[in-house]
Scaffold this motif. Structure first.
Motif, PDB file in Angstrom:
ATOM      1  N   PRO A 257       0.840  -1.200   0.000  1.00  0.00           N
ATOM      2  CA  PRO A 257       0.000   0.000   0.000  1.00  0.00           C
ATOM      3  C   PRO A 257       0.876   1.252   0.000  1.00  0.00           C
ATOM      4  O   PRO A 257       1.912   1.284   0.652  1.00  0.00           O
ATOM      5  CB  PRO A 257      -0.793  -0.114   1.299  1.00  0.00           C
ATOM      6  CG  PRO A 257       0.019  -0.996   2.169  1.00  0.00           C
ATOM      7  CD  PRO A 257       0.771  -1.928   1.248  1.00  0.00           C
TER       8      PRO A 257
ATOM      9  N   ILE B 257       1.107   5.246   0.904  1.00  0.00           N
ATOM     10  CA  ILE B 257       0.442   6.134   1.848  1.00  0.00           C
ATOM     11  C   ILE B 257       0.697   7.587   1.461  1.00  0.00           C
ATOM     12  O   ILE B 257       1.652   7.907   0.765  1.00  0.00           O
ATOM     13  CB  ILE B 257       0.877   5.867   3.302  1.00  0.00           C
ATOM     14  CG1 ILE B 257       2.384   6.017   3.450  1.00  0.00           C
ATOM     15  CG2 ILE B 257       0.415   4.512   3.769  1.00  0.00           C
ATOM     16  CD1 ILE B 257       2.861   5.938   4.877  1.00  0.00           C
TER      17      ILE B 257
ATOM     18  N   ASP C 247      -9.914   5.478   4.910  1.00  0.00           N
ATOM     19  CA  ASP C 247      -8.569   5.403   4.341  1.00  0.00           C
ATOM     20  C   ASP C 247      -7.478   5.741   5.355  1.00  0.00           C
ATOM     21  O   ASP C 247      -6.308   5.827   5.013  1.00  0.00           O
ATOM     22  CB  ASP C 247      -8.452   6.305   3.107  1.00  0.00           C
ATOM     23  CG  ASP C 247      -8.637   7.779   3.412  1.00  0.00           C
ATOM     24  OD1 ASP C 247      -9.100   8.119   4.518  1.00  0.00           O
ATOM     25  OD2 ASP C 247      -8.318   8.598   2.529  1.00  0.00           O
ATOM     26  N   TRP C 248      -7.853   5.938   6.654  1.00  0.00           N
ATOM     27  CA  TRP C 248      -6.850   6.223   7.687  1.00  0.00           C
ATOM     28  C   TRP C 248      -5.875   5.057   7.781  1.00  0.00           C
ATOM     29  O   TRP C 248      -6.262   3.892   7.836  1.00  0.00           O
ATOM     30  CB  TRP C 248      -7.538   6.464   9.029  1.00  0.00           C
ATOM     31  CG  TRP C 248      -6.596   6.520  10.201  1.00  0.00           C
ATOM     32  CD1 TRP C 248      -5.668   7.484  10.471  1.00  0.00           C
ATOM     33  CD2 TRP C 248      -6.479   5.568  11.257  1.00  0.00           C
ATOM     34  NE1 TRP C 248      -4.993   7.196  11.627  1.00  0.00           N
ATOM     35  CE2 TRP C 248      -5.475   6.016  12.127  1.00  0.00           C
ATOM     36  CE3 TRP C 248      -7.140   4.374  11.552  1.00  0.00           C
ATOM     37  CZ2 TRP C 248      -5.103   5.317  13.271  1.00  0.00           C
ATOM     38  CZ3 TRP C 248      -6.765   3.674  12.691  1.00  0.00           C
ATOM     39  CH2 TRP C 248      -5.768   4.146  13.535  1.00  0.00           C
ATOM     40  N   TYR C 249      -4.592   5.368   7.779  1.00  0.00           N
ATOM     41  CA  TYR C 249      -3.552   4.354   7.874  1.00  0.00           C
ATOM     42  C   TYR C 249      -3.311   4.046   9.354  1.00  0.00           C
ATOM     43  O   TYR C 249      -2.852   4.907  10.102  1.00  0.00           O
ATOM     44  CB  TYR C 249      -2.273   4.873   7.205  1.00  0.00           C
ATOM     45  CG  TYR C 249      -1.201   3.834   7.039  1.00  0.00           C
ATOM     46  CD1 TYR C 249      -1.258   2.908   6.006  1.00  0.00           C
ATOM     47  CD2 TYR C 249      -0.122   3.779   7.911  1.00  0.00           C
ATOM     48  CE1 TYR C 249      -0.272   1.949   5.849  1.00  0.00           C
ATOM     49  CE2 TYR C 249       0.870   2.823   7.751  1.00  0.00           C
ATOM     50  CZ  TYR C 249       0.790   1.905   6.729  1.00  0.00           C
ATOM     51  OH  TYR C 249       1.775   0.959   6.572  1.00  0.00           O
TER      52      TYR C 249
ATOM     53  N   THR D 149      -0.871   5.404  12.813  1.00  0.00           N
ATOM     54  CA  THR D 149      -0.421   6.780  12.607  1.00  0.00           C
ATOM     55  C   THR D 149      -1.348   7.718  13.394  1.00  0.00           C
ATOM     56  O   THR D 149      -2.529   7.441  13.554  1.00  0.00           O
ATOM     57  CB  THR D 149      -0.418   7.178  11.119  1.00  0.00           C
ATOM     58  OG1 THR D 149      -1.736   7.059  10.583  1.00  0.00           O
ATOM     59  CG2 THR D 149       0.537   6.294  10.315  1.00  0.00           C
TER      60      THR D 149
ATOM     61  N   THR E 178      -2.654  10.389   8.106  1.00  0.00           N
ATOM     62  CA  THR E 178      -1.984   9.617   7.079  1.00  0.00           C
ATOM     63  C   THR E 178      -2.982   8.594   6.546  1.00  0.00           C
ATOM     64  O   THR E 178      -3.706   7.976   7.324  1.00  0.00           O
ATOM     65  CB  THR E 178      -0.736   8.907   7.642  1.00  0.00           C
ATOM     66  OG1 THR E 178       0.114   9.915   8.222  1.00  0.00           O
ATOM     67  CG2 THR E 178       0.019   8.160   6.566  1.00  0.00           C
ATOM     68  N   SER E 179      -3.004   8.437   5.236  1.00  0.00           N
ATOM     69  CA  SER E 179      -3.998   7.544   4.636  1.00  0.00           C
ATOM     70  C   SER E 179      -3.367   6.637   3.601  1.00  0.00           C
ATOM     71  O   SER E 179      -2.265   6.882   3.124  1.00  0.00           O
ATOM     72  CB  SER E 179      -5.115   8.364   3.972  1.00  0.00           C
ATOM     73  OG  SER E 179      -4.622   8.957   2.789  1.00  0.00           O
ATOM     74  N   TYR E 180      -4.131   5.600   3.271  1.00  0.00           N
ATOM     75  CA  TYR E 180      -3.761   4.776   2.140  1.00  0.00           C
ATOM     76  C   TYR E 180      -4.032   5.581   0.873  1.00  0.00           C
ATOM     77  O   TYR E 180      -5.104   6.150   0.704  1.00  0.00           O
ATOM     78  CB  TYR E 180      -4.640   3.517   2.071  1.00  0.00           C
ATOM     79  CG  TYR E 180      -4.396   2.510   3.141  1.00  0.00           C
ATOM     80  CD1 TYR E 180      -3.255   1.727   3.139  1.00  0.00           C
ATOM     81  CD2 TYR E 180      -5.335   2.317   4.141  1.00  0.00           C
ATOM     82  CE1 TYR E 180      -3.044   0.772   4.108  1.00  0.00           C
ATOM     83  CE2 TYR E 180      -5.127   1.365   5.128  1.00  0.00           C
ATOM     84  CZ  TYR E 180      -3.979   0.601   5.102  1.00  0.00           C
ATOM     85  OH  TYR E 180      -3.775  -0.335   6.069  1.00  0.00           O
TER      86      TYR E 180
END
Length: 180
Positions: free
Chosen positions: A9, A11, A60-62, A65, A172-174
């Motif tokens: 993935p 980010i 979509d939050w990673y 993080t 932070t997101s994917y």
């Protein structure tokens, strides 16, 4: 035997802006709604007024993080030199983890900033330093619930009736969600 490609993935950073008109105001102790030019703002009486917001943890939050918060703000009036006056924004938050009825204990962030301009006619918009909600307190699916107040700063002369233009939430997101 051919090997299947491994897709990792990617980010990226995401920024969400919540404008003042999206913040809910309670029936008791609401900030005053005002218009600065063509921009709505909420004017806070220090240590009294409150505004609220709920954010569904983005899909979509990673994980692992932090989520970071800032307040976009200015003074509520012009005509005086407010340079050097301090504003302290207090953000209380709870994390509601869906599906297991677990509610995190409430936490509080303090975001301090100083009105730097000596102009008596301009209203300069500032963004506070970031406050951090640690990743260890966040689960998905979940909801972050915020309470915003302007409170008396521990040092310096308080800015009378600061105005909030909105909240900025960074996470932070994917960029490309993981497969599987």
């Amino acid at each position: 035997m051919p090997f299947a490609p491994v897709i990792f993935p990617r980010i990226t950073s995401r920024h969400k802006f919540i404008s003042a008109d999206e913040l809910s105001r309670p029936p008791d102790s609401p900030p005053i709604v005002d218009i600065f030019g063509i921009t709505q703002a909420l004017i806070f009486t220090v240590d009294t007024d409150k505004a609220f917001y709920k954010l569904y943890i983005p899909d979509d939050w990673y994980p692992e993080t932090d989520i970071r918060l800032s307040v976009l703000w200015t003074r509520s009036s012009s005509g005086t030199d407010d340079s050097g006056k301090t504003v302290r924004w207090q953000i209380k938050y709870h994390v509601f983890n869906l599906g297991d009825n677990v509610v995190s204990s409430g936490k509080t962030l303090y975001l301090d900033d100083v009105y730097e301009s000596s102009s008596t006619t301009d209203q300069i918009v500032y963004i506070t330093p970031e406050g951090t909600i640690p990743s260890t307190e966040i689960n998905r699916p979940g909801i972050l619930s915020f309470e915003l107040m302007a409170v008396t700063p521990p040092m310096g002369l308080a800015l009378s009736k600061p105005a909030c233009l909105g909240l900025r939430i960074d996470y932070t997101s994917y960029q490309v969600p993981p497969i599987g």
